[in-house]
Every structure is written in structure tokens, then in C-alpha cells.
Design a protein around this motif. Structure first.
Motif, PDB file in Angstrom:
ATOM      1  N   GLN A 171       0.799  -1.224   0.000  1.00 44.90           N
ATOM      2  CA  GLN A 171       0.000   0.000   0.000  1.00 44.90           C
ATOM      3  C   GLN A 171       0.836   1.281   0.000  1.00 44.90           C
ATOM      4  OE1 GLN A 171      -2.987   0.819  -0.518  1.00 44.90           O
ATOM      5  NE2 GLN A 171      -4.507  -0.132   0.775  1.00 44.90           N
ATOM      6  N   THR A 172       1.754   1.376   0.945  1.00 43.49           N
ATOM      7  CA  THR A 172       2.445   2.643   1.158  1.00 43.49           C
ATOM      8  C   THR A 172       3.567   2.898   0.167  1.00 43.49           C
ATOM      9  OG1 THR A 172       3.939   1.608   2.770  1.00 43.49           O
ATOM     10  CG2 THR A 172       1.908   2.585   3.613  1.00 43.49           C
ATOM     11  N   GLU A 173       3.864   1.932  -0.702  1.00 38.46           N
ATOM     12  CA  GLU A 173       5.024   2.043  -1.585  1.00 38.46           C
ATOM     13  C   GLU A 173       4.698   1.909  -3.064  1.00 38.46           C
ATOM     14  OE1 GLU A 173       7.878  -0.814  -0.136  1.00 38.46           O
ATOM     15  OE2 GLU A 173       7.692  -0.093   1.916  1.00 38.46           O
ATOM     16  N   ILE A 174       3.474   1.520  -3.400  1.00 35.71           N
ATOM     17  CA  ILE A 174       3.169   1.245  -4.805  1.00 35.71           C
ATOM     18  C   ILE A 174       2.758   2.504  -5.559  1.00 35.71           C
ATOM     19  CG2 ILE A 174       0.690   0.720  -4.624  1.00 35.71           C
ATOM     20  CD1 ILE A 174       1.370  -1.803  -6.383  1.00 35.71           C
ATOM     21  N   GLY A 175       2.393   3.560  -4.826  1.00 34.32           N
ATOM     22  CA  GLY A 175       2.062   4.813  -5.479  1.00 34.32           C
ATOM     23  C   GLY A 175       0.632   4.868  -5.990  1.00 34.32           C
ATOM     24  N   ALA A 176       0.318   5.944  -6.724  1.00 31.73           N
ATOM     25  CA  ALA A 176      -1.052   6.210  -7.152  1.00 31.73           C
ATOM     26  C   ALA A 176      -1.312   5.866  -8.613  1.00 31.73           C
ATOM     27  CB  ALA A 176      -1.381   7.685  -6.910  1.00 31.73           C
ATOM     28  N   GLY A 213      12.665  -1.836   1.516  1.00 30.37           N
ATOM     29  CA  GLY A 213      13.502  -0.950   0.712  1.00 30.37           C
ATOM     30  C   GLY A 213      13.544  -1.324  -0.760  1.00 30.37           C
ATOM     31  N   LEU A 214      12.448  -1.854  -1.276  1.00 27.19           N
ATOM     32  CA  LEU A 214      12.441  -2.351  -2.659  1.00 27.19           C
ATOM     33  C   LEU A 214      12.104  -1.283  -3.690  1.00 27.19           C
ATOM     34  CD1 LEU A 214      10.694  -5.758  -1.938  1.00 27.19           C
ATOM     35  CD2 LEU A 214      13.128  -5.341  -2.311  1.00 27.19           C
ATOM     36  N   GLY A 215      11.592  -0.151  -3.241  1.00 26.33           N
ATOM     37  CA  GLY A 215      11.366   0.974  -4.141  1.00 26.33           C
ATOM     38  C   GLY A 215      10.207   0.765  -5.080  1.00 26.33           C
ATOM     39  N   SER A 216      10.486   0.497  -6.345  1.00 25.22           N
ATOM     40  CA  SER A 216       9.478   0.448  -7.399  1.00 25.22           C
ATOM     41  C   SER A 216       8.645  -0.831  -7.342  1.00 25.22           C
ATOM     42  CB  SER A 216      10.159   0.524  -8.766  1.00 25.22           C
ATOM     43  OG  SER A 216      10.928  -0.647  -8.981  1.00 25.22           O
ATOM     44  N   VAL A 217       7.575  -0.840  -8.135  1.00 22.34           N
ATOM     45  CA  VAL A 217       6.779  -2.055  -8.295  1.00 22.34           C
ATOM     46  C   VAL A 217       7.654  -3.192  -8.800  1.00 22.34           C
ATOM     47  CG1 VAL A 217       4.883  -3.104  -9.585  1.00 22.34           C
ATOM     48  CG2 VAL A 217       4.625  -0.806  -8.658  1.00 22.34           C
ATOM     49  N   ASP A 218       8.551  -2.891  -9.712  1.00 22.58           N
ATOM     50  CA  ASP A 218       9.451  -3.917 -10.237  1.00 22.58           C
ATOM     51  C   ASP A 218      10.295  -4.529  -9.125  1.00 22.58           C
ATOM     52  OD1 ASP A 218       8.512  -3.583 -12.787  1.00 22.58           O
ATOM     53  OD2 ASP A 218      10.154  -2.274 -13.435  1.00 22.58           O
ATOM     54  N   GLY A 219      10.715  -3.711  -8.162  1.00 18.50           N
ATOM     55  CA  GLY A 219      11.482  -4.235  -7.045  1.00 18.50           C
ATOM     56  C   GLY A 219      10.681  -5.218  -6.210  1.00 18.50           C
ATOM     57  N   HIS A 220       9.424  -4.899  -5.952  1.00 18.51           N
ATOM     58  CA  HIS A 220       8.566  -5.813  -5.203  1.00 18.51           C
ATOM     59  C   HIS A 220       8.361  -7.111  -5.979  1.00 18.51           C
ATOM     60  CE1 HIS A 220       7.310  -3.194  -1.864  1.00 18.51           C
ATOM     61  NE2 HIS A 220       7.387  -2.206  -2.739  1.00 18.51           N
ATOM     62  N   LEU A 221       8.132  -6.998  -7.273  1.00 19.03           N
ATOM     63  CA  LEU A 221       7.875  -8.194  -8.070  1.00 19.03           C
ATOM     64  C   LEU A 221       9.111  -9.066  -8.214  1.00 19.03           C
ATOM     65  CD1 LEU A 221       5.551  -6.683 -10.815  1.00 19.03           C
ATOM     66  CD2 LEU A 221       4.901  -8.086  -8.843  1.00 19.03           C
ATOM     67  N   THR A 222      10.294  -8.455  -8.270  1.00 14.57           N
ATOM     68  CA  THR A 222      11.529  -9.243  -8.324  1.00 14.57           C
ATOM     69  C   THR A 222      11.683 -10.068  -7.062  1.00 14.57           C
ATOM     70  OG1 THR A 222      12.636  -7.643  -9.760  1.00 14.57           O
ATOM     71  CG2 THR A 222      14.042  -9.105  -8.471  1.00 14.57           C
ATOM     72  N   ALA A 223      11.421  -9.445  -5.907  1.00 15.34           N
ATOM     73  CA  ALA A 223      11.498 -10.180  -4.644  1.00 15.34           C
ATOM     74  C   ALA A 223      10.459 -11.292  -4.591  1.00 15.34           C
ATOM     75  CB  ALA A 223      11.316  -9.213  -3.475  1.00 15.34           C
ATOM     76  N   LEU A 224       9.255 -11.001  -5.046  1.00 18.24           N
ATOM     77  CA  LEU A 224       8.209 -12.016  -5.009  1.00 18.24           C
ATOM     78  C   LEU A 224       8.482 -13.157  -5.974  1.00 18.24           C
ATOM     79  CD1 LEU A 224       5.062  -9.724  -4.686  1.00 18.24           C
ATOM     80  CD2 LEU A 224       6.008 -11.252  -2.939  1.00 18.24           C
ATOM     81  N   ALA A 225       9.161 -12.879  -7.078  1.00 18.60           N
ATOM     82  CA  ALA A 225       9.548 -13.954  -7.991  1.00 18.60           C
ATOM     83  C   ALA A 225      10.523 -14.910  -7.316  1.00 18.60           C
ATOM     84  CB  ALA A 225      10.156 -13.362  -9.263  1.00 18.60           C
ATOM     85  N   LEU A 226      11.485 -14.357  -6.561  1.00 22.27           N
ATOM     86  CA  LEU A 226      12.422 -15.205  -5.824  1.00 22.27           C
ATOM     87  C   LEU A 226      11.700 -16.014  -4.753  1.00 22.27           C
ATOM     88  CD1 LEU A 226      15.349 -12.641  -5.408  1.00 22.27           C
ATOM     89  CD2 LEU A 226      15.301 -14.646  -6.913  1.00 22.27           C
TER      90      LEU A 226
END
Length: 289
Positions: free
Chosen positions: A9-14, A266-279
Motif C-alpha cells: 500500500q504505502t510504496e506502490i504509489g497512485a 527498501g524495494l522501491g518500485s513495483v518492479d522491485g517488489h515483483l523481483t522479490a516475489l519472484a524469488l
């Protein structure tokens, strides 16, 4: 054990495109549900001196019911509120919104509810912070009747409905109601009333003690404790191995559901979250077989 994700919620933006990309990607990775936190307004620390809440007026929160209406059309994920702060909302309106999300998603909503902690938010929504524990029990009883009966009359201490009902009714009748729980009174309330609960700790003696209270309250209420769901949560720390280990501990503790949380890493962008979730998905063997 069904494994999902916590919507960051707090990191994905609008950006609606980012929300869409996130929801579709986590489904492709093999996760089964998406969980969203709830805050309607944030407090301004410049006005509320000494503010120490984890969120404030700058914290981005998408409204869960509207968000889920959007994701219902884009994914086949189960949709979980964890938690809707029920006593600060109008009960009949929550019932209507939840019924609509459940209908549009084909019966994929799980409504997690709780009391909340933010007096500023209660004030902004015109509700009494001090009676929230007593009110939520009455609200849950009213929700279930509104979801299952075409017309009801209900006259409680806090809620009153006279010869009225929802149309259309939801697919699930009633929609599963889960409770957030972080104190003995909340554990007992979950055992008596909930379809499942969200512990606020990791597996270990504290969880064992909490679960014993939940199960005991369920048994005292004439309910089978084995029918109650329990959703654990694991936070991403950068180590897939550590995540897999904690997931195994939740499974051993009897969790029926689990959510992987990437917020605060500290993953920053949506891509950062998705990279972590892929792992995480690879380590947990999701999407295989």
C-alpha cells in the motif's frame, strides 16, 4: 496452505497501471490471494504534535473495496482485507460494498475486520473510538444477516435496520469474516465469532498461547476450533531461504493461509517488489505442478 501477498500500500504509489501490473504479475507467479490494509485518512503530524503512529497524512493507501473491484476484473486472485477497520465505517455500507466485490469477483472476497488504533481517523469518520470493541460484535452479526436475508429488522445497541435488505446478495452467503487479533480479548472474540484470524506474531510460544485462547473460546461457544482459519505473515528480508524456513514454521503451526509481505524492505518500485516475489515464489515452489 494457501499463499498470497500483502499489497504494498504505502510504496506502490497512485498509478493505476502499477496496481494492474502488480496484481497480474503476482497471479502469474502462482500466488493465490492479495491482502490489502485499510486507512481512510492519515493524521498530519504538524497538527497532532507528538504523533507516533506508523502512518500519517503522507502515507499512500488505496481504498480496499474499490481496489478489489478493480482487481476482480483483472485477476482471479482471492481478495482479502486485513483489516477493514469496521467500527469506523457504516455497517450497512460495508455490507453493500463487500457484497458487490464478492459478486463481481465470483465469490473471492474474504473480509478481515478489526478495531484499529487511530483516534484521528475515527473522528474524521464520525464514529466513537471508545465503543469500538463492543460495536464490532454487533456489526458482524448484522453483516451476516444482511448477506443472507433479503429483508431484515435489527435493533441493537449501536445498529438499527427496519425492514430493509441488500440486492443483489453476494455469492458467498455469508462472506467469510476474519478478525485481526493482538490481545487476549481479541483472541476470545475471534474464537467466538470469526471464520478465521490473523495472528500478529511469528510461530513460537506466543502464537501457541494465542491460538489456545482462540481455540478455547471457540469450544466454549460450541464451535469446532478446527474449522477456524489462521493466516500467518512472512516479511521479505532478502533471503529466500529464511522466508522458506518461516513458511515451514507457519505450516507446522497449523496456518491455513500465509501472506508474503514486501513492504518496508527498501524495494522501491513495483518492479522491485515483483523481483522479490519472484524469488519467493521460486523458493516456495509456487506455480509448479
Amino acid at each position: 496452505m494457501r499463499i498470497g501477498v500483502v499489497f504494498p500500500q504505502t510504496e506502490i504509489g497512485a498509478d493505476a497501471g502499477a496496481v494492474r501490473a502488480y496484481g497480474q504479475a503476482v497471479e502469474e507467479l502462482g500466488f493465490q490471494h492479495v491482502m490489502a490494509f485499510d486507512h481512510v485518512v492519515g493524521a498530519d503530524p504538524e497538527v497532532h504534535q507528538g504523533w507516533q503512529g506508523p502512518y500519517d497524512v503522507r502515507s499512500t493507501f488505496h481504498e480496499p473495496m474499490v481496489l478489489f473491484g478493480y482487481l476482480a476484473a483483472l485477476t482471479s486472485l482471492d481478495l482479502v482485507t486485513s483489516i477493514i477497520i469496521l467500527p469506523q465505517r457504516q455497517t450497512a455500507l460495508v455490507a453493500k460494498q463487500a457484497a458487490e466485490v464478492d459478486l463481481l469477483s465470483g465469490g473471492r472476497l474474504r473480509l478481515g475486520v478489526g478495531l484499529g488504533w487511530n483516534r484521528v481517523e475515527y473522528e474524521a469518520l464520525g464514529q466513537d473510538f471508545t465503543t469500538r470493541g463492543r460495536r464490532i460484535e454487533e456489526q458482524v452479526a448484522l453483516l451476516r444477516r444482511l448477506w443472507t436475508e433479503p429483508s431484515i429488522t435489527f435493533d441493537g445497541a449501536y445498529e438499527k435496520v427496519t425492514g430493509a435488505g441488500l440486492a443483489p446478495l453476494p455469492v458467498q452467503r455469508p462472506i467469510p469474516v476474519w478478525f485481526g487479533a493482538f490481545s487476549p480479548p481479541a483472541y476470545r472474540r475471534a474464537g467466538r465469532l470469526a471464520d478465521g484470524w490473523f495472528p500478529q506474531m511469528s510461530p513460537g510460544p506466543e502464537l501457541d498461547e494465542a491460538k489456545a485462547i482462540v481455540d478455547g473460546a471457540a469450544a466454549e461457544a460450541g464451535r469446532d476450533p478446527a474449522t477456524l482459519g489462521m493466516e500467518g505473515r512472512v516479511s521479505w528480508t532478502g533471503s529466500p531461504e529464511a522466508l522458506a524456513d518461516l513458511t515451514g514454521r507457519w505450516r507446522e503451526a497449523g496456518a491455513t493461509h500465509l501472506a508474503v509481505n514486501t513492504m518496508g524492505a527498501g524495494l522501491g518500485s513495483v518492479d522491485g517488489h515483483l523481483t522479490a516475489l519472484a524469488l519467493a515464489a521460486e523458493m516456495l515452489g509456487l506455480g509448479k505442478g
